[in-house]
Motif scaffolding. Sequence first.
Motif, PDB file in Angstrom:
ATOM      1  N   ARG A   1      10.877  -0.628   0.538  1.00 19.26           N
ATOM      2  CA  ARG A   1      10.568  -2.039   0.304  1.00 19.26           C
ATOM      3  C   ARG A   1       9.625  -2.549   1.394  1.00 19.26           C
ATOM      4  O   ARG A   1       8.726  -3.355   1.145  1.00 19.26           O
ATOM      5  CB  ARG A   1      11.845  -2.872   0.289  1.00 19.26           C
ATOM      6  CG  ARG A   1      11.607  -4.367   0.041  1.00 19.26           C
ATOM      7  CD  ARG A   1      12.878  -5.160   0.262  1.00 19.26           C
ATOM      8  NE  ARG A   1      13.887  -4.924  -0.759  1.00 19.26           N
ATOM      9  CZ  ARG A   1      13.994  -5.627  -1.874  1.00 19.26           C
ATOM     10  NH1 ARG A   1      13.137  -6.621  -2.132  1.00 19.26           N
ATOM     11  NH2 ARG A   1      14.968  -5.370  -2.735  1.00 19.26           N
ATOM     12  N   PHE A   2       9.841  -2.053   2.612  1.00 15.16           N
ATOM     13  CA  PHE A   2       9.039  -2.505   3.744  1.00 15.16           C
ATOM     14  C   PHE A   2       7.992  -1.465   4.152  1.00 15.16           C
ATOM     15  O   PHE A   2       6.868  -1.804   4.503  1.00 15.16           O
ATOM     16  CB  PHE A   2       9.959  -2.816   4.924  1.00 15.16           C
ATOM     17  CG  PHE A   2      11.096  -3.730   4.549  1.00 15.16           C
ATOM     18  CD1 PHE A   2      10.857  -5.078   4.316  1.00 15.16           C
ATOM     19  CD2 PHE A   2      12.379  -3.238   4.377  1.00 15.16           C
ATOM     20  CE1 PHE A   2      11.893  -5.933   3.938  1.00 15.16           C
ATOM     21  CE2 PHE A   2      13.423  -4.081   4.001  1.00 15.16           C
ATOM     22  CZ  PHE A   2      13.177  -5.433   3.785  1.00 15.16           C
ATOM     23  N   LEU A   3       8.365  -0.186   4.067  1.00 17.54           N
ATOM     24  CA  LEU A   3       7.449   0.876   4.488  1.00 17.54           C
ATOM     25  C   LEU A   3       6.211   0.952   3.610  1.00 17.54           C
ATOM     26  O   LEU A   3       5.095   1.179   4.090  1.00 17.54           O
ATOM     27  CB  LEU A   3       8.181   2.223   4.459  1.00 17.54           C
ATOM     28  CG  LEU A   3       7.386   3.455   4.895  1.00 17.54           C
ATOM     29  CD1 LEU A   3       7.051   3.378   6.380  1.00 17.54           C
ATOM     30  CD2 LEU A   3       8.163   4.729   4.589  1.00 17.54           C
ATOM     31  N   MET A   4       6.385   0.756   2.290  1.00 18.94           N
ATOM     32  CA  MET A   4       5.310   0.975   1.334  1.00 18.94           C
ATOM     33  C   MET A   4       4.759  -0.321   0.740  1.00 18.94           C
ATOM     34  O   MET A   4       4.055  -0.293  -0.260  1.00 18.94           O
ATOM     35  CB  MET A   4       5.813   1.872   0.190  1.00 18.94           C
ATOM     36  CG  MET A   4       6.397   3.196   0.628  1.00 18.94           C
ATOM     37  SD  MET A   4       5.205   4.278   1.437  1.00 18.94           S
ATOM     38  CE  MET A   4       4.087   4.630   0.091  1.00 18.94           C
ATOM     39  N   ASP A   5       5.056  -1.453   1.369  1.00 17.72           N
ATOM     40  CA  ASP A   5       4.690  -2.725   0.730  1.00 17.72           C
ATOM     41  C   ASP A   5       3.187  -2.961   0.671  1.00 17.72           C
ATOM     42  O   ASP A   5       2.702  -3.687  -0.197  1.00 17.72           O
ATOM     43  CB  ASP A   5       5.391  -3.904   1.415  1.00 17.72           C
ATOM     44  CG  ASP A   5       4.995  -4.047   2.876  1.00 17.72           C
ATOM     45  OD1 ASP A   5       4.579  -3.036   3.474  1.00 17.72           O
ATOM     46  OD2 ASP A   5       5.124  -5.157   3.424  1.00 17.72           O
ATOM     47  N   GLU A   6       2.404  -2.341   1.582  1.00 15.99           N
ATOM     48  CA  GLU A   6       0.959  -2.550   1.583  1.00 15.99           C
ATOM     49  C   GLU A   6       0.166  -1.319   1.170  1.00 15.99           C
ATOM     50  O   GLU A   6      -1.043  -1.403   0.996  1.00 15.99           O
ATOM     51  CB  GLU A   6       0.492  -3.005   2.978  1.00 15.99           C
ATOM     52  CG  GLU A   6       1.003  -4.391   3.372  1.00 15.99           C
ATOM     53  CD  GLU A   6       0.442  -4.830   4.709  1.00 15.99           C
ATOM     54  OE1 GLU A   6      -0.118  -3.984   5.432  1.00 15.99           O
ATOM     55  OE2 GLU A   6       0.561  -6.021   5.046  1.00 15.99           O
ATOM     56  N   SER A   7       0.831  -0.176   1.044  1.00 17.76           N
ATOM     57  CA  SER A   7       0.096   1.063   0.764  1.00 17.76           C
ATOM     58  C   SER A   7       0.450   1.660  -0.589  1.00 17.76           C
ATOM     59  O   SER A   7       0.095   2.806  -0.868  1.00 17.76           O
ATOM     60  CB  SER A   7       0.374   2.100   1.866  1.00 17.76           C
ATOM     61  OG  SER A   7       1.765   2.333   2.002  1.00 17.76           O
ATOM     62  N   CYS A   8       1.135   0.899  -1.431  1.00 18.19           N
ATOM     63  CA  CYS A   8       1.595   1.427  -2.705  1.00 18.19           C
ATOM     64  C   CYS A   8       1.640   0.310  -3.729  1.00 18.19           C
ATOM     65  O   CYS A   8       1.886  -0.853  -3.383  1.00 18.19           O
ATOM     66  CB  CYS A   8       2.988   2.049  -2.525  1.00 18.19           C
ATOM     67  SG  CYS A   8       3.713   2.717  -4.047  1.00 18.19           S
TER      68      CYS A   8
END
Length: 463
Positions: A28-35
Amino acid sequence: MPPLPKAAGCGNPIRWVFDSCSDCDTCRFLMDESCLMFPELFRLYDRSCEKRQQPDDAALRRLTDLCTFCGLCPCPDIRTGILNAKAAYVRQEGLSLDARLLSDVQRIGLLCGLAPSLLQRLRKGLIENALKSRIGIDPNRRLPPIPSRHFFSWAKREGLDRPVDHSPKVAYFAGCTAGYFFPEIAMSAVAVLQRSGIAVHVPEQQCCGMPLLLEGDQTTALKRMQFNLNTLLGLVRLGYTPVCSCPTCGYVLKVLLQQGACYSELYQRHIQAGTNEILVPDRQPGKSGFVSLKKSMYENILIDDGLFSVLDPVGRMELAAQVEDVGEYLLGRISENDPASGTCLPHRRMVYFAPCHQREQGIGSPYETLLSRIPGLSILRVGGAMDCCGMGGSLGFKQGFSERSIALGERLFADIQKTAPDAIVTDCISCRLQFEHTLPYPVFHPLQVLAITTESPPSKNSG
């Protein structure tokens, strides 16, 4: 907010991914801008929790279309689950013509090679626009060039298709995009390898399978992967090192193909595991050997039942251990004191972006090191651990996806623009196409830059 009740049954192929990921907030936080997929998955989850009902099948179905398989998310099981879901939908619904054409880069490359000059002329103007519309390509996307001669025909003319009888020697897996559309990259790889005293053999090869897997064409992908597995393993046993210049091909052969293979009974017998143990390769940095786990605890969990379980697990593990990226291979064999000339470089200030699939191989940044040794060249690394250009291979050409793919890379594009480089360097041709579409700088593969320092053209292999 109370948790969402689990769905009864498993009728929707992507349901397992949704349930698994919604139990864990990491991405939810790790991939919020790259996915694109994970933000949508958690948006569906939050909305479903509010309404106290599971998302409908159509909403879950759309999740599979948002995954570019960059490999940055931390769970290999989730990545494989997404690919399995894509394949399941294709079995249910069939594969559309536009998906079939966009994903089969090998077939397109072969067809373009039959009459390149004619096709290049036909592409101009209204014909190209009509073609894009017919197969679902965004009208603003520029199609790759059609070269007058593809790399594989050049390699055959140069005798590189013949075996070599001296070492060190490599079996060069060029990949479809360099092989058919950007032959200058593959030719640069040959030039740099030969300059370093390495004999090059270009074996018969097929698509690594990634473009096909992204569209769910698992059947064709596995046939081509089986061909490459047989060919490259045969060459390994003759003393060749398989090398790739495409990070996606390397990621497939080194990382993706071996997933789960070590859990198979055949592999466990091959490494002579005890009756009551499962031996798992020790992946910690600097470690080798195996970690022993109790079979009674893990035999129903650690199993080879994934996407590639139909392929020989021992062969998958053997090949994955032998394949190297060309940059990785060169860095281990070119002395830091080898002479290099920067006098012919047309660009002096370059930025280097290490693509997702290169980073996921865990090989460091070999090209950045090699380029830093060129006199007069200033090379600056751009992009962090979670930065992605967003292209996703052929997915970035699609209508309805192209603009979203560009949005994924905006942070990276801004970082590059801040440096105002003379040129961009990246190993990934998908990244190259994205950068050329969005930024005003020329883009090169690192091997093209390294080849400029090659004083003589590639020579024919002997043997």
